[in-house]
Design a protein around this motif. Sequence first.
Motif, mmCIF file in Angstrom:
data_model
loop_
_atom_site.group_PDB
_atom_site.id
_atom_site.type_symbol
_atom_site.label_atom_id
_atom_site.label_comp_id
_atom_site.label_asym_id
_atom_site.label_seq_id
_atom_site.Cartn_x
_atom_site.Cartn_y
_atom_site.Cartn_z
ATOM 1 N N ASN A 76 0.860 -1.180 0.000
ATOM 2 C CA ASN A 76 0.000 0.000 0.000
ATOM 3 C C ASN A 76 0.899 1.232 0.000
ATOM 4 O O ASN A 76 1.581 1.498 0.988
ATOM 5 N N VAL A 77 0.894 1.976 -1.115
ATOM 6 C CA VAL A 77 1.731 3.169 -1.249
ATOM 7 C C VAL A 77 0.814 4.367 -1.457
ATOM 8 O O VAL A 77 0.103 4.434 -2.455
ATOM 9 N N LYS A 78 0.830 5.297 -0.525
ATOM 10 C CA LYS A 78 -0.046 6.473 -0.633
ATOM 11 C C LYS A 78 0.430 7.444 -1.708
ATOM 12 O O LYS A 78 -0.353 8.144 -2.307
ATOM 13 N N GLY A 79 1.722 7.476 -1.969
ATOM 14 C CA GLY A 79 2.294 8.363 -2.974
ATOM 15 C C GLY A 79 2.620 7.613 -4.252
ATOM 16 O O GLY A 79 1.798 6.888 -4.804
ATOM 17 N N LEU A 80 3.878 7.754 -4.698
ATOM 18 C CA LEU A 80 4.344 7.194 -5.967
ATOM 19 C C LEU A 80 4.876 5.777 -5.784
ATOM 20 O O LEU A 80 5.725 5.531 -4.940
ATOM 21 N N LEU A 81 4.379 4.854 -6.613
ATOM 22 C CA LEU A 81 4.881 3.482 -6.663
ATOM 23 C C LEU A 81 5.535 3.270 -8.018
ATOM 24 O O LEU A 81 4.900 3.464 -9.054
ATOM 25 N N ILE A 82 6.820 2.868 -8.001
ATOM 26 C CA ILE A 82 7.560 2.598 -9.232
ATOM 27 C C ILE A 82 7.918 1.121 -9.247
ATOM 28 O O ILE A 82 8.588 0.631 -8.338
ATOM 29 N N LEU A 83 7.457 0.413 -10.272
ATOM 30 C CA LEU A 83 7.771 -0.996 -10.449
ATOM 31 C C LEU A 83 8.727 -1.115 -11.630
ATOM 32 O O LEU A 83 8.352 -0.860 -12.770
ATOM 33 N N ARG A 84 9.965 -1.479 -11.329
ATOM 34 C CA ARG A 84 11.015 -1.557 -12.345
ATOM 35 C C ARG A 84 10.992 -2.905 -13.064
ATOM 36 O O ARG A 84 10.492 -3.902 -12.539
ATOM 37 N N SER A 85 11.561 -2.925 -14.252
ATOM 38 C CA SER A 85 11.646 -4.134 -15.053
ATOM 39 C C SER A 85 12.314 -5.241 -14.248
ATOM 40 O O SER A 85 13.336 -5.020 -13.609
ATOM 41 N N GLY A 109 -4.560 -8.343 -6.794
ATOM 42 C CA GLY A 109 -5.427 -7.191 -7.000
ATOM 43 C C GLY A 109 -4.620 -5.909 -7.063
ATOM 44 O O GLY A 109 -3.568 -5.787 -6.453
ATOM 45 N N ILE A 110 -5.120 -4.949 -7.819
ATOM 46 C CA ILE A 110 -4.451 -3.657 -7.950
ATOM 47 C C ILE A 110 -5.509 -2.558 -7.938
ATOM 48 O O ILE A 110 -6.551 -2.697 -8.566
ATOM 49 N N SER A 111 -5.257 -1.492 -7.165
ATOM 50 C CA SER A 111 -6.221 -0.397 -7.110
ATOM 51 C C SER A 111 -5.496 0.931 -6.918
ATOM 52 O O SER A 111 -4.490 1.008 -6.220
ATOM 53 N N GLY A 112 -6.042 1.961 -7.568
ATOM 54 C CA GLY A 112 -5.505 3.305 -7.448
ATOM 55 C C GLY A 112 -6.239 4.075 -6.370
ATOM 56 O O GLY A 112 -7.265 3.640 -5.853
ATOM 57 N N ALA A 113 -5.694 5.219 -6.010
ATOM 58 C CA ALA A 113 -6.323 6.077 -5.010
ATOM 59 C C ALA A 113 -7.719 6.462 -5.474
ATOM 60 O O ALA A 113 -7.959 6.733 -6.635
ATOM 61 N N GLY A 114 -8.676 6.418 -4.564
ATOM 62 C CA GLY A 114 -10.034 6.795 -4.887
ATOM 63 C C GLY A 114 -10.872 5.665 -5.443
ATOM 64 O O GLY A 114 -12.073 5.793 -5.585
ATOM 65 N N GLN A 115 -10.243 4.533 -5.753
ATOM 66 C CA GLN A 115 -11.010 3.396 -6.256
ATOM 67 C C GLN A 115 -11.700 2.719 -5.082
ATOM 68 O O GLN A 115 -11.133 2.587 -4.011
ATOM 69 N N GLN A 116 -12.935 2.311 -5.275
ATOM 70 C CA GLN A 116 -13.699 1.688 -4.209
ATOM 71 C C GLN A 116 -13.087 0.345 -3.828
ATOM 72 O O GLN A 116 -12.696 -0.423 -4.678
ATOM 73 N N ARG A 117 -13.018 0.047 -2.533
ATOM 74 C CA ARG A 117 -12.456 -1.211 -2.033
ATOM 75 C C ARG A 117 -13.293 -2.419 -2.445
ATOM 76 O O ARG A 117 -12.777 -3.511 -2.553
#
Length: 161
Positions: A76-85, A109-117
Amino acid sequence: MSATVNELPETNQLFVGEGVTVKGAVLTADTLVVHGVLEGDIAVGSLFVGETGIIKGRIDVAEKAEILGQVFERLNVKGLLILRSGCRVDGNVSFGTLQIEQGASITGGISGAGQQRDQQPQTVVKPERKEAARAANGSSTLPRVDLAALGLAPGPVSAAS
């Protein structure tokens, strides 16, 4: 062995070196850098997981996380999440802003900020599973991932012939 001021780590930072395994919770560190193995729940300001780094546990990051290694369970990252190769994330992922390099792997599962749980998690298909997905769907097209539902704006798209 005597320590000098230059050899002391900066305050409120934790470095887990390659070949080191730490089991237990990590709380309140401003910065956590993992090149070894960390097993336990984590709550930090920023996180860096190197290519040899592995984390198994529930992870909460306030600002920024950059993943080159492996993360298992929840991220769970509230700010920036960077997934490298080459990175591997197995578990549920939530983020404020997301950057994914080609070759990164997310299973779960993957969800962005503001997306309903209570929404269904989106499926992300790994590149090596494209042919299997095509066969399972009985068509030559891949399943679509709704970028708008993830809070992402689509970029340039090129059609493969």
